[in-house]
Design an enzyme around this catalytic site. Structure first.
Site, mmCIF file in Angstrom:
data_model
loop_
_atom_site.group_PDB
_atom_site.id
_atom_site.type_symbol
_atom_site.label_atom_id
_atom_site.label_comp_id
_atom_site.label_asym_id
_atom_site.label_seq_id
_atom_site.Cartn_x
_atom_site.Cartn_y
_atom_site.Cartn_z
ATOM 1 N N THR A 37 2.208 67.860 -17.241
ATOM 2 C CA THR A 37 0.986 68.092 -16.820
ATOM 3 C C THR A 37 0.858 69.727 -16.978
ATOM 4 O O THR A 37 -0.160 70.406 -16.990
ATOM 5 C CB THR A 37 0.709 67.546 -15.712
ATOM 6 N N THR A 62 6.362 65.091 -14.747
ATOM 7 C CA THR A 62 6.811 64.527 -13.670
ATOM 8 C C THR A 62 7.386 63.010 -13.679
ATOM 9 O O THR A 62 8.104 62.629 -12.787
ATOM 10 C CB THR A 62 5.998 64.811 -12.187
HETATM 11 N N1 GLU Z 1 2.220 61.492 -17.430
HETATM 12 C C1 GLU Z 1 2.518 63.010 -17.021
HETATM 13 C C2 GLU Z 1 3.947 63.542 -17.539
HETATM 14 O O1 GLU Z 1 5.016 63.060 -16.876
HETATM 15 C C3 GLU Z 1 2.304 63.009 -15.882
HETATM 16 C C4 GLU Z 1 1.791 64.206 -15.168
HETATM 17 C C5 GLU Z 1 2.901 65.218 -14.841
HETATM 18 O O2 GLU Z 1 3.288 65.884 -15.702
HETATM 19 O O3 GLU Z 1 3.106 65.279 -13.665
HETATM 20 O O4 GLU Z 1 4.024 63.847 -18.409
#
Ligand code: GLU
Length: 169
Positions: free
Chosen positions: A16, A87
């Site tokens: 993200t 994340t």
């Molecule tokens: N689905 C996203 C990822 O893990 C979640 C958002 C993030 O990066 O926090 O890339």
């Protein structure tokens, strides 16, 4: 006299942190990494070697992607490596790197953001700043730097309800 900072490899994998808001569709998409702009805004003069490995949502990462990240860590000319990463599966990649047992001489710190750098009120700059500092100070090992804390790879999980990283209970 102040010692020169050690060079740091910054591996970009997506998440993200690097997503853009596409107004026409209302979706979050990848275009290019925003890490150079983030570092410039922070007036960072650290000797950083930027390597954009991929721009992926970490839910779409395969073990072949994790192997690519491991290879980039092994091939990096620096002992200090920071990895930006989504994340959702950051802890999986941290464990993959740790369990490889091939990075025993390096300090590797993964970080990311819950909100894109390009949107307001993002945690991207805060988290990257702490990861870069941790990479300079921590002994060799695999870590996650999020929310102002540094976690050892095998002792951390993402609390999805609260949107934070925390020690295993
Ligand atoms: N689905 C996203 C990822 O893990 C979640 C958002 C993030 O990066 O926090 O890339």
């Amino acid at each position: 006299m102040k010692a020169s900072p050690q060079p740091i490899t910054l591996l970009v994998t997506g998440g993200t942190l690097d997503k853009d808001y596409q107004a026409t569709s209302g979706e979050l998409i990848f275009s290019e990494t925003h890490l150079p702009k983030l570092l410039e805004e922070a007036n960072s003069t650290l000797p950083i070697k930027l390597n954009v490995l991929m721009l992926k949502d970490s839910l779409e990462m395969l073990d072949s992607d994790r192997q690519k990240i491991l290879d980039a860590c092994l091939e990096s000319a620096t002992d200090r490596v920071v990895i930006t990463h989504g994340t959702d599966t950051m802890t999986d990649t941290a464990l993959f790197l740790k369990n490889s047992r091939q990075l025993t001489d390096k300090t590797v710190v993964l970080t990311g953001a819950m909100r894109p750098f390009q949107l307001n009120q993002s945690d991207a700059s805060f988290n990257l700043g702490t990861a870069l500092m941790a990479a300079q100070l921590a002994s060799s090992g695999i870590y996650i730097a999020m929310n102002g804390e540094l976690f050892e790879a095998s002792q951390v999980s993402k609390n999805r309800q609260q949107g934070i990283f925390e020690l295993h209970t």
